[in-house]
Design an enzyme around this catalytic site. Structure first.
Site, mmCIF file in Angstrom:
data_model
loop_
_atom_site.group_PDB
_atom_site.id
_atom_site.type_symbol
_atom_site.label_atom_id
_atom_site.label_comp_id
_atom_site.label_asym_id
_atom_site.label_seq_id
_atom_site.Cartn_x
_atom_site.Cartn_y
_atom_site.Cartn_z
ATOM 1 N N HIS A 71 36.146 41.586 27.174
ATOM 2 C CA HIS A 71 36.926 42.670 27.770
ATOM 3 C C HIS A 71 38.283 42.148 28.266
ATOM 4 C CE1 HIS A 71 37.351 46.526 30.042
ATOM 5 N NE2 HIS A 71 38.112 45.761 30.810
ATOM 6 N N GLU A 72 38.240 41.107 29.086
ATOM 7 C CA GLU A 72 39.492 40.580 29.651
ATOM 8 C C GLU A 72 40.358 39.961 28.554
ATOM 9 O OE1 GLU A 72 40.241 41.611 32.460
ATOM 10 O OE2 GLU A 72 38.240 42.156 33.197
ATOM 11 N N HIS A 84 42.428 42.640 27.070
ATOM 12 C CA HIS A 84 43.634 42.872 27.877
ATOM 13 C C HIS A 84 44.658 41.775 27.603
ATOM 14 C CE1 HIS A 84 42.371 46.228 30.367
ATOM 15 N NE2 HIS A 84 41.313 45.611 30.843
ATOM 16 N N GLU A 96 43.440 49.610 28.687
ATOM 17 C CA GLU A 96 41.980 49.642 28.661
ATOM 18 C C GLU A 96 41.468 49.854 27.228
ATOM 19 O OE1 GLU A 96 40.575 48.643 31.271
ATOM 20 O OE2 GLU A 96 38.474 49.166 31.059
HETATM 21 ZN ZN ZN Z 1 39.725 46.601 31.897
#
Ligand code: ZN
Length: 505
Positions: free
Chosen positions: A269-270, A273, A299
């Site tokens: 997830h990170e 980003h 996101e």
């Molecule tokens: Zn996030």
């Protein structure tokens, strides 16, 4: 003697770059605070960051600077031009207008309420005592109403608050897409429950040595395209991604030796980003064209790598043999199918941050609907817990016994972050729509993932999304990249296809 427009533009850009440098200094201190700093350093660090944020705010609202931006915005450089200079000036004017519209007294009252409200919320949650937080919830929404009035809005006061996180998006548009999503999702989740199938989740709680989790997670993040020569992974309590400079992106995670998902999917997830941040043009760092568009678009990149890539069967066709070797004791005797089912378990739950891909958006819908009702006054703070529980019963079929696991579970409202929640679901929707287009244009992403090829998707995202910075609004970008306006159709189609196969529905 008035300056020529190009000279004035250069001067303004120089000034904005210096403001951004100052902001990145502050970001280094905040990263350190959340990863390395001893607790005893907190007070001095708070003094440092308060001083810096005051200086940054002062620069953005400086009268001479504001006048220069206004002069540029009224001048020949923006007339009928869609070039880089015109877009930069328009974005700066928008930012400056927002920052100068709020009266200083309101800004200070909002900041004070956020600090005191958060500490009241922490105590209320700890003691499961909503009454302790109730006056702060009422006050926060009252101030947020004043903020919306001061900023102005097109249709509804919520537009003004949403704009802080999803610039130029309208509540009515988001509401339409989310209402459609709700109807379909409630049915899908009910069908999954009715299937009676359940994975063996315990296999995710076996022993996963932390050093192996770290190296395996980094390997997967690097395969997705996170560049570790321009970034780092560190440990924190509440994972985040931050950019300290054009070639310095920091991602963070937390490890649980007895739960595989937390760190692994958190890292993906990170990294999602981070891949976006690393794909922004470095030579535009700190300027609108070097910055991300919105929280929703940000996101979409993290959810794409976490869910659409990381929770796909194809991804694990490539990575599972390696996972079995690295986590021999935990996964050596477990089939790919059993593992894939366990990481895609869907079940209604009370806590948003622990929710799966299908039910997650229902948690967001509840908050989105409640925020609008609290802002308009249709719902009073006193009635918030009952309204919360009713909605959970209606959308998820379960309700909490304690407010600590209900209306008190999230920090957002106590911190004044009203209008933030919908960006999580917008991210899921954008991700699905981008992914469907990429899949078509690149000719079958899953086949590529199964061969360990993730570069084509990363390059596509960079070309279509990352490199533009804030050149387009989120809505413009979605239309440009996918040929359509934002819709719930791609997300629903992906969830139906995936869970249809897993749950036989
Ligand atoms: Zn996030």
């Amino acid at each position: 003697m008035p300056q020529s427009s190009p000279a004035l533009f250069d001067e303004v850009c120089q000034y904005v770059r210096q403001s951004s440098l100052l902001a990145s200094v502050s970001a280094v201190l905040e990263w350190d605070e959340r990863t390395k700093m001893p607790a005893a350093g907190a007070e001095h660090r708070a003094d440092q960051t308060t001083l810096l944020s005051g200086m940054i705010h002062q620069r953005w609202t400086d009268e001479a600077f504001v006048a220069k931006v206004s002069e540029l915005a009224a001048g020949p450089l923006v007339e009928g031009v869609d070039g880089e200079t015109a877009v930069t000036i328009r974005r700066l004017k928008r930012l400056v207008d927002k920052k100068t519209k709020l009266p200083r007294s309101l800004v200070e009252e909002l900041a004070r309420t956020a600090v005191l409200g958060q500490s009241a919320w922490e105590q209320a949650r700890r003691e499961n005592n909503f009454a302790h937080f109730q006056p702060w919830l009422a006050k926060t929404f009252e101030l947020k109403g004043q903020q919306a009035e001061a900023l102005g809005y097109k249709q509804s006061p919520y537009d003004a608050l949403l704009d802080d996180y999803e610039p130029e998006e309208l509540t009515a548009n988001v509401g339409r897409v989310l209402a459609d999503l709700r109807e379909q999702l409630v049915g899908l989740v009910a069908a999954i429950r009715a299937s009676g199938r359940q994975p063996d989740r315990s296999l995710l709680s076996r022993n996963y040595p932390i050093d192996v989790q770290e190296s395996f997670g980094k390997e997967a993040a690097a395969a997705g395209g996170f560049d570790f020569t321009r970034g780092r992974l560190d440990v924190t309590a509440h994972p985040f991604c931050t950019t300290l400079g054009p070639h310095d992106c920091r991602i963070t995670t937390r490890y649980d030796e007895h739960f595989f998902n937390a760190a692994f999917f958190g890292i993906l997830h990170e990294a999602g980003h981070g891949i976006y941040e690393q794909g922004l043009p470095p030579d535009r760092f700190g300027m609108p064209l070097g910055e991300a568009i919105s929280l929703g678009i940000h996101e979409s990149q993290s959810r794409m790598w976490e869910n659409l890539v990381g929770r796909s069967r194809a991804f694990w066709q490539h990575f599972y043999p390696t996972a079995q070797k690295r986590f021999r004791a935990a996964l050596g005797g477990t089939s790919l199918d059993a593992f894939y089912f366990a990481i895609n378990d869907v079940r209604p739950s009370l806590i948003r941050v622990e929710a799966d891909e299908a039910t997650y958006n229902l948690h967001i819908l509840i908050r989105f609907e409640m925020e609008q009702a609290l802002l308009s006054g249709d719902l009073s703070a006193a009635d918030a817990p009952a309204a919360w529980n009713d909605k959970y019963r209606q959308y998820l079929g379960i309700a909490p016994d304690r407010d600590a696991e209900g209306v008190l579970q999230d920090v957002h409202w106590s911190a004044g972050l009203v209008g933030y929640f919908p960006t999580y679901t917008l991210g899921n929707l954008y991700a699905a729509q981008f992914f469907a287009t990429a899949d078509q244009e690149l000719g079958g992403l899953h086949a590529q993932f199964a061969r360990g090829e993730f570069q084509p998707l990363r390059d596509w995202l960079r070309e279509k999304i990352h490199r533009h910075g804030q050149h387009y609004s989120a809505a413009e970008l979605v239309k440009q990249v996918t040929g359509r306006e934002l819709s719930s159709t791609p997300l629903l189609a992906q969830l139906r296809a995936k869970y249809g196969e897993i749950y036989g529905i």
